[in-house]
Design an enzyme around this catalytic site. Structure first.
Site, PDB file in Angstrom:
ATOM      1  N   LYS A   1       0.829  -1.194   0.000  1.00 20.11           N
ATOM      2  CA  LYS A   1       0.000   0.000   0.000  1.00 20.11           C
ATOM      3  C   LYS A   1       0.874   1.259   0.000  1.00 20.11           C
ATOM      4  O   LYS A   1       2.042   1.205   0.391  1.00 20.11           O
ATOM      5  CB  LYS A   1      -0.875   0.017   1.256  1.00 20.11           C
ATOM      6  CG  LYS A   1      -1.923  -1.066   1.330  1.00 20.11           C
ATOM      7  CD  LYS A   1      -2.657  -0.996   2.655  1.00 20.11           C
ATOM      8  CE  LYS A   1      -3.737  -2.075   2.761  1.00 20.11           C
ATOM      9  NZ  LYS A   1      -4.874  -1.830   1.866  1.00 20.11           N
TER      10      LYS A   1
ATOM     11  N   ARG B   1     -10.387 -11.516   1.687  1.00 19.77           N
ATOM     12  CA  ARG B   1     -11.265 -12.556   1.125  1.00 19.77           C
ATOM     13  C   ARG B   1     -10.570 -13.914   1.102  1.00 19.77           C
ATOM     14  O   ARG B   1     -11.235 -14.951   1.178  1.00 19.77           O
ATOM     15  CB  ARG B   1     -11.720 -12.128  -0.278  1.00 19.77           C
ATOM     16  CG  ARG B   1     -10.610 -12.031  -1.305  1.00 19.77           C
ATOM     17  CD  ARG B   1     -10.991 -11.170  -2.504  1.00 19.77           C
ATOM     18  NE  ARG B   1     -11.024  -9.757  -2.163  1.00 19.77           N
ATOM     19  CZ  ARG B   1     -11.366  -8.802  -3.012  1.00 19.77           C
ATOM     20  NH1 ARG B   1     -11.699  -9.103  -4.263  1.00 19.77           N
ATOM     21  NH2 ARG B   1     -11.383  -7.540  -2.641  1.00 19.77           N
TER      22      ARG B   1
END
Length: 501
Positions: free
Chosen positions: A280, A354
């Protein structure tokens, strides 16, 4: 903080402060009218002089009002009576509590639950007042060497209701509001801790403390057990971290409910998410300690459930993990075989939540659940769609969607249903695996929900994306504790607890 409820007239109240509302323009609420009559027009004279218009957010603190037994009277602007809605009511309570806490009123009798709020009754107004009060007074000072303290903080609040018939409703509202607020505080405290303290093992240790209650059992799944179970997707995400992945299981089951199919809550617990190799940007990365907001909310909801002692069989799963870049980290292009046997091509290691959840959702099949809800700070796309006000809801089951949306409306913890159609699945197509872990920028929240839906075919399931609502940034940076109010209201409804509204 101590709460109680009573029914009485303002002239008989002997307290540090009485709280009453004033509508715009300079129109006294019924309680303020009574105080004005007792004081022989003292209050109305001040309003005519322009001391208070009654606009939302205005306050006027009066000392030694003639013929009033209480030391102070706090007049609170409520805006126009016909416009007083739920949001404005909470803002009025918040302003009231800030004023009382800052001005040394250690106790107060609050008549604001007697205000008319659209389509809301005594139970809702008292409960929201309790929850808003405790939320307003929350501070996180655990890590400060010299925390600041209020010299004379508000310690006791009495809510006045119109009739004695409403006392029981008020007491129930206080009990529910305190339990929910306690759960919210637990969730906030856990989420606000930095990742060098709150790692997956710490998360498990905190979850284990809930087993001090006789109706609660605790167990955990460590990396060795995950290996045996084939939870390769979960393991891959944590492989780059020096901190071990741990999945915590908290089971609440009062005697006699062992055969009841459980409600299962699964919380994403990424105690820090660097993005892995798909790292990130550095700006704001400190806030990625909040990527375990889903697990924190499950922890807080289980605490509220235990305090309320609801007659339900509920299992809370905290899927603890840390996503870091290293020579051991999983890579873009890797193909993972999940616990379900389905394969996933990793296109982005920052779509890791996920990959943890899919194995956790497969794991909970063993409980033959009545319903499963997963809660996750899953996608930045949900923030683009719904902002920081509303959580995203996805489920293929219409009755469950209705139950969750109803609980959201009752609790004031807003959510909105997004579609979950097969046509979105096309974006997850892969040439090398059953499907990919991302589907591109369009409908990013929905394709994440579609990904999870591949692992939930054996039970009734819903997904809550709380990426926009789990914490606040900027000057008010900190965890919100959401969606503990929504989840607890869902459980209250499941338990058949009758509420007024």
């Amino acid at each position: 903080m101590e709460f109680s409820v009573k029914s009485g007239s303002p002239e008989k109240q002997r307290s540090a402060c009485i709280v009453a509302g004033v509508y715009e323009p300079r129109r006294l609420s019924p309680v303020a009218e009574q105080l004005d009559k007792i004081s022989e027009g003292y209050i109305s004279a001040l309003l005519r002089r322009g001391d208070l218009e009654g606009k939302p957010g205005q306050v006027l603190l009066l000392h030694h009002v003639p013929n009033v037994l209480s030391e102070r009277v706090l007049l609170v602007g409520c805006g126009k009576e016909r416009d007083l809605d739920e949001r404005q009511y909470r803002q009025i309570i918040e302003k009231t509590i800030a004023t009382l806490n800052d001005t040394g009123s250690m106790e107060a009798v609050c008549f604001l639950p007697e205000l008319h709020v659209k389509a809301r009754g005594t139970y809702w107004k008292v409960r929201q007042a309790v929850e808003t009060t405790l939320d307003s007074l929350y501070t996180f000072n655990q890590l400060k060497s010299n925390p600041s303290e209020v010299r004379r903080p508000l310690r006791r609040l009495v809510f006045n209701v119109s009739t004695r018939r409403e006392l029981a409703l008020g007491e129930k509202a206080i009990a529910h509001g305190v339990a929910i607020s306690t759960g919210v505080q637990y969730a906030k405290d856990l989420a606000n801790l930095p990742a060098n303290i709150c790692n997956p093992v710490y998360l498990a240790e905190q979850a284990e403390t809930l087993a001090e209650h006789p109706h609660v059992k605790f167990s955990k799944v460590d990396e060795a057990q995950m290996q045996q179970l084939g939870m390769n997707s979960y393991l891959a995400v944590g492989r780059g971290s020096a901190n071990e992945s741990v999945m915590s299981v908290v089971e609440y089951c009062p005697p006699g409910l062992e055969s009841q199919p459980p409600i299962v809550l699964v919380g994403k617990g990424l105690t820090f998410d660097s993005g892995g190799i798909s790292i990130k940007p550095s700006a704001g990365m400190d806030e990625m300690k909040y990527d375990m907001g889903g697990a924190a909310s499950v922890f807080g909801t289980m605490q509220a459930l235990i305090q309320l002692e609801l007659p339900l069989h509920v299992i809370g799963v905290l899927a603890g993990c840390e996503n870091m870049p290293s020579g051991h980290a999983y890579r873009p292009g890797d193909v993972l075989t999940t616990m379900s046997g389905q394969t996933v091509e990793v296109l982005n290691t920052d779509a890791e939540g996920r990959l943890v959840l899919c194995d956790a959702l497969t794991y909970v099949e063993r409980y033959e659940p009545d319903v499963v809800i997963d809660i996750a700070t899953l996608t930045g796309a949900c923030i683009i769609a719904l902002g920081h006000q509303t959580s995203g809801l996805m489920t293929p089951h219409n009755p469950l969607a209705h139950e969750i949306l109803s609980a959201a409306e009752q609790s004031g913890d807003k959510t909105w249903r997004l579609p979950l159609g097969d046509e979105y699945d096309e974006q997850l197509q892969s040439n090398f695996a059953d499907f990919a872990n991302v589907g591109g920028r369009p409908a990013g929240s929905i394709t994440a929900g579609c990904f999870l839906s591949h692992f939930t075919k054996k039970y009734t399931w819903a997904h809550l994306d709380i990426a926009g609502t789990a914490w606040q940034s900027g000057r008010a940076k900190g965890a919100t504790g959401r969606p503990v109010p929504l989840l607890t209201q869902f459980l209250l409804n499941k338990a058949g607890i009758e509420l007024e509204d």
